[in-house]
Scaffold this motif. Structure first.
Motif, PDB file in Angstrom:
ATOM      1  N   TYR A 173      29.345  27.153  42.314  1.00 47.61           N
ATOM      2  CA  TYR A 173      29.270  28.411  43.057  1.00 47.61           C
ATOM      3  C   TYR A 173      28.111  28.375  44.054  1.00 47.61           C
ATOM      4  O   TYR A 173      28.235  28.830  45.200  1.00 47.61           O
ATOM      5  CB  TYR A 173      29.083  29.591  42.096  1.00 47.61           C
ATOM      6  CG  TYR A 173      30.209  29.794  41.112  1.00 47.61           C
ATOM      7  CD1 TYR A 173      31.471  29.265  41.354  1.00 47.61           C
ATOM      8  CD2 TYR A 173      30.020  30.512  39.934  1.00 47.61           C
ATOM      9  CE1 TYR A 173      32.511  29.447  40.446  1.00 47.61           C
ATOM     10  CE2 TYR A 173      31.045  30.694  39.032  1.00 47.61           C
ATOM     11  CZ  TYR A 173      32.281  30.154  39.286  1.00 47.61           C
ATOM     12  OH  TYR A 173      33.296  30.336  38.380  1.00 47.61           O
ATOM     13  N   CYS A 213      33.222  32.819  46.119  1.00 46.99           N
ATOM     14  CA  CYS A 213      31.771  32.604  46.102  1.00 46.99           C
ATOM     15  C   CYS A 213      31.087  33.298  47.273  1.00 46.99           C
ATOM     16  O   CYS A 213      29.990  33.854  47.125  1.00 46.99           O
ATOM     17  CB  CYS A 213      31.466  31.104  46.137  1.00 46.99           C
ATOM     18  SG  CYS A 213      31.910  30.265  44.614  1.00 46.99           S
ATOM     19  N   HIS A 259      30.089  25.081  36.560  1.00 39.35           N
ATOM     20  CA  HIS A 259      30.674  26.141  37.382  1.00 39.35           C
ATOM     21  C   HIS A 259      29.601  26.830  38.210  1.00 39.35           C
ATOM     22  O   HIS A 259      29.783  27.071  39.405  1.00 39.35           O
ATOM     23  CB  HIS A 259      31.392  27.168  36.491  1.00 39.35           C
ATOM     24  CG  HIS A 259      32.619  26.628  35.849  1.00 39.35           C
ATOM     25  ND1 HIS A 259      33.306  27.294  34.864  1.00 39.35           N
ATOM     26  CD2 HIS A 259      33.286  25.459  36.033  1.00 39.35           C
ATOM     27  CE1 HIS A 259      34.344  26.572  34.473  1.00 39.35           C
ATOM     28  NE2 HIS A 259      34.345  25.465  35.166  1.00 39.35           N
ATOM     29  N   THR A 267      40.983  25.665  45.448  1.00 40.32           N
ATOM     30  CA  THR A 267      39.606  25.390  45.861  1.00 40.32           C
ATOM     31  C   THR A 267      39.167  26.340  46.962  1.00 40.32           C
ATOM     32  O   THR A 267      38.045  26.857  46.953  1.00 40.32           O
ATOM     33  CB  THR A 267      39.477  23.932  46.342  1.00 40.32           C
ATOM     34  OG1 THR A 267      39.813  23.053  45.259  1.00 40.32           O
ATOM     35  CG2 THR A 267      38.054  23.625  46.795  1.00 40.32           C
ATOM     36  N   THR A 311      38.326  29.619  45.511  1.00 40.36           N
ATOM     37  CA  THR A 311      37.016  29.635  44.862  1.00 40.36           C
ATOM     38  C   THR A 311      35.908  29.747  45.904  1.00 40.36           C
ATOM     39  O   THR A 311      34.929  30.484  45.706  1.00 40.36           O
ATOM     40  CB  THR A 311      36.819  28.364  44.013  1.00 40.36           C
ATOM     41  OG1 THR A 311      37.894  28.259  43.076  1.00 40.36           O
ATOM     42  CG2 THR A 311      35.505  28.426  43.249  1.00 40.36           C
TER      43      THR A 311
END
Length: 316
Positions: free
Chosen positions: A44, A101, A40, A94, A97
């Motif tokens: 990131y 980030c 993970h 996605t 995410t």
């Protein structure tokens, strides 16, 4: 504009300006210090780097020069960029995410004094979640009925009765399963979170049978058997692999001979979805189910309320 693909984000693709280089280098150190699961944390970093390279290609020489229009265009870029592996467009999850980030990058820059304020992010519109497939109580009983040995029964009891993920079952040690105290401890949960799970009478009975009558037989082939901490063991007396746990559950579904069960593609995660839904149907508080499953986000638990209407008789 040249498309930036995740597979290209390696050491040869680094920020060019000193400001971006400094920020990205410090951000990498920060992310790796946060105790994220390794995969993970590196994701990131990769997602943040993709944004940095995009910003540089659009003449933004530092994070302080990034404005709302740049962020909007970046989101449009993500929505049109294909997935490197499948060729399909990126999923909403996605993209979310990626967005998170970039937000982490801005937050770090702000707390580090590199910028005086953060830029508002465009809202992400999520489609309505589809209703999850689950097994009925009768289908769960059918799985238990075809268990070949006490270890199969223990695996089902952990996956369904305790709602454990495959990796959580794999990492269980003997000291984590305390049937005498009616509790199980998960020390290697998702995101490295720790939680405790109460054990029902049926689960306790199944686990005790495995512990007393089957696990000792699996240890017989080992000279150092007494020192083995793993709870679930393979035929050689060593820790059972995650793939074996997965295959055990899928094989049991096949052994039921039920087209309805086989069609549902039974996995450890499906059993986890099923127990969550059954608990809520029985009237368990949402916060209790959230703690039982080890969900950090209440929204992850809330989706189970959409599966069926309240039917308290199902677990009677």
């Amino acid at each position: 504009m040249r498309t930036i693909r995740p597979s290209q984000l390696n050491q040869s693709f680094q920020p060019q300006s000193n400001a971006w280089q400094k920020l990205f280098k410090e951000f990498c150190v920060y992310i790796r210090s946060q105790n994220y699961a390794s995969s993970h944390g590196e994701s990131y970093i990769t997602y943040a780097l993709e944004f940095v390279l995009y910003a540089e290609r659009n003449s933004r020489r530092s994070i302080g020069s990034v404005d709302g229009e740049t962020l909007n265009k970046y989101m449009e870029y993500l929505e049109s960029r294909p997935n490197q592996r499948s060729g399909a467009l990126l999923s909403v999850g996605t993209i979310a995410t990626h967005r998170a980030c970039v937000g982490m990058l801005f937050d770090y820059a702000y707390t580090s004094g590199m910028i005086a304020y953060t830029v508002p992010f465009p809202k992400l519109i999520r489609p309505e979640r589809s209703i999850r497939t689950i097994l009925s109580i009768e289908e769960i009983r059918s799985l238990f009925a075809v268990c070949r040995d006490p270890r199969d029964t223990a695996i089902l009891s952990l996956a369904y009765g305790c709602g454990l993920r495959r990796n959580e079952m794999r990492h269980l040690d003997t000291g984590d399963v305390q049937t005498h105290n009616r509790i199980l401890y998960v020390r290697e949960g998702k995101g490295r979170k720790y939680r405790s799970i109460p054990l029902s009478n049926a689960v306790i009975s199944n686990l005790k049978h495995y512990e007393r009558n089957y696990r000792p037989r699996l240890l017989q082939s080992r000279m150092d058997a007494v020192a083995e901490p793993a709870y679930l063991l393979n035929a050689q007396g060593y820790r059972l692999a995650g793939n074996h746990i997965y295959e055990t559950i899928t094989e049991l579904a096949q052994h039921t001979g039920s087209p309805e069960i086989i069609e549902k593609n039974v996995t450890p995660h499906l059993l986890r979805h099923s127990i969550a839904t059954h608990l809520i149907e029985r009237g368990a508080p949402m916060t209790w189910v959230q703690a039982f499953l080890g969900h950090a986000n209440p929204d992850s638990t809330h989706i189970y309320t959409k599966t069926r209407k309240y039917q308290p008789h199902l677990l009677a």
